[in-house]
Scaffold this motif. Structure first.
Motif, PDB file in Angstrom:
ATOM      1  N   LEU A 119       0.881  -1.401  -0.020  1.00 56.06           N
ATOM      2  CA  LEU A 119      -0.230   0.099  -0.012  1.00 56.06           C
ATOM      3  C   LEU A 119       1.034   1.633   0.511  1.00 56.06           C
ATOM      4  CD1 LEU A 119      -2.641  -0.789   2.518  1.00 56.06           C
ATOM      5  CD2 LEU A 119      -2.911  -0.582  -0.005  1.00 56.06           C
ATOM      6  N   ASP A 120       0.477   2.044  -0.854  1.00 57.89           N
ATOM      7  CA  ASP A 120       1.407   3.302  -0.694  1.00 57.89           C
ATOM      8  C   ASP A 120       0.971   3.744   0.605  1.00 57.89           C
ATOM      9  OD1 ASP A 120       1.870   3.500  -3.123  1.00 57.89           O
ATOM     10  OD2 ASP A 120       0.694   4.425  -3.800  1.00 57.89           O
ATOM     11  N   SER A 121       1.248   5.427   1.059  1.00 57.02           N
ATOM     12  CA  SER A 121       0.945   6.160   1.892  1.00 57.02           C
ATOM     13  C   SER A 121       1.109   7.424   2.723  1.00 57.02           C
ATOM     14  CB  SER A 121       2.031   5.295   3.727  1.00 57.02           C
ATOM     15  OG  SER A 121       3.877   5.460   3.106  1.00 57.02           O
ATOM     16  N   GLY A 122       0.449   7.973   3.311  1.00 53.61           N
ATOM     17  CA  GLY A 122       0.911   9.474   2.828  1.00 53.61           C
ATOM     18  C   GLY A 122       2.095   9.674   3.701  1.00 53.61           C
ATOM     19  N   GLU A 123       1.968  11.250   3.594  1.00 56.36           N
ATOM     20  CA  GLU A 123       3.334  11.830   3.748  1.00 56.36           C
ATOM     21  C   GLU A 123       4.452  11.393   4.810  1.00 56.36           C
ATOM     22  OE1 GLU A 123       3.409  16.571   3.240  1.00 56.36           O
ATOM     23  OE2 GLU A 123       1.475  16.233   1.086  1.00 56.36           O
ATOM     24  N   ASP A 124       3.479  11.590   6.699  1.00 59.76           N
ATOM     25  CA  ASP A 124       4.342  10.887   7.013  1.00 59.76           C
ATOM     26  C   ASP A 124       4.014   9.544   7.666  1.00 59.76           C
ATOM     27  OD1 ASP A 124       1.423   9.498   7.203  1.00 59.76           O
ATOM     28  OD2 ASP A 124       0.826  10.586   9.460  1.00 59.76           O
ATOM     29  N   GLY A 125       4.652   8.180   6.836  1.00 67.66           N
ATOM     30  CA  GLY A 125       4.408   7.309   6.086  1.00 67.66           C
ATOM     31  C   GLY A 125       3.298   6.148   6.549  1.00 67.66           C
ATOM     32  N   SER A 126       1.981   6.811   6.915  1.00 68.66           N
ATOM     33  CA  SER A 126       1.305   5.317   7.354  1.00 68.66           C
ATOM     34  C   SER A 126      -0.129   5.586   6.446  1.00 68.66           C
ATOM     35  CB  SER A 126       0.401   6.620   8.606  1.00 68.66           C
ATOM     36  OG  SER A 126      -0.800   7.944   7.936  1.00 68.66           O
ATOM     37  N   THR A 127      -0.099   4.411   6.030  1.00 68.63           N
ATOM     38  CA  THR A 127      -1.628   4.245   5.151  1.00 68.63           C
ATOM     39  C   THR A 127      -2.275   5.323   5.545  1.00 68.63           C
ATOM     40  OG1 THR A 127      -0.453   1.828   5.103  1.00 68.63           O
ATOM     41  CG2 THR A 127      -3.023   2.421   4.290  1.00 68.63           C
ATOM     42  N   GLU A 128      -3.300   5.708   4.405  1.00 68.90           N
ATOM     43  CA  GLU A 128      -4.401   6.586   4.247  1.00 68.90           C
ATOM     44  C   GLU A 128      -5.403   5.511   4.485  1.00 68.90           C
ATOM     45  OE1 GLU A 128      -3.988   9.791   1.350  1.00 68.90           O
ATOM     46  OE2 GLU A 128      -2.668  10.878   2.062  1.00 68.90           O
ATOM     47  N   PHE A 129      -6.192   6.335   4.949  1.00 75.81           N
ATOM     48  CA  PHE A 129      -7.668   5.186   5.058  1.00 75.81           C
ATOM     49  C   PHE A 129      -9.236   5.779   3.847  1.00 75.81           C
ATOM     50  CE2 PHE A 129      -4.935   2.593   7.445  1.00 75.81           C
ATOM     51  CZ  PHE A 129      -5.602   0.883   7.316  1.00 75.81           C
TER      52      PHE A 129
END
Length: 116
Positions: free
Chosen positions: A1-11
């Motif tokens: 999964l790609d992630s947001g700028e902070d490295g967390s997965t976006e839902f």
């Protein structure tokens, strides 16, 4: 999964007005204040906002009213146009309605659940 700028997965969640047995989402100021209308009665909102609606308006919203997706996809400038072009033809644009989209997503979800 790609992630947001902070490295967390976006839902991201999708909600369709037919999901709830109560009044239409067209009259719902709570939903409209946090969601983006995509087409017809189909809305997109963050997982946090969907959780908030379920917690604070539990008589109207249930977790099962939402379909949740993790990750995202992005393109460089002009990349999508190139991929859709006659030379590549990797994408096809279709005109669909909110009910068709929601029913297809529900079918995919139900099929995935039955395979568990």
């Amino acid at each position: 999964l790609d992630s947001g700028e902070d490295g967390s997965t976006e839902f991201t969640c999708l909600y369709h007005g037919s999901s709830s047995s109560s009044s239409s989402s067209a009259d719902d100021s709570h939903l409209k204040s946090v969601a983006t209308k995509l087409v017809g009665d189909l809305y997109m909102l963050s997982l946090n906002d969907a959780q908030h609606l379920c917690k604070h308006y539990s008589s109207k919203y249930k977790p099962t009213d939402f379909l949740t997706f993790g990750g995202f996809c992005s393109w460089r400038p002009s990349q999508l146009e190139y991929e859709m072009g006659e030379e590549r033809g990797e994408w096809m644009a279709l005109s669909v309605d909110d009910v068709s989209i929601w029913e297809e997503l529900q079918l995919l979800h139900n099929n995935a659940q039955s395979m568990k």
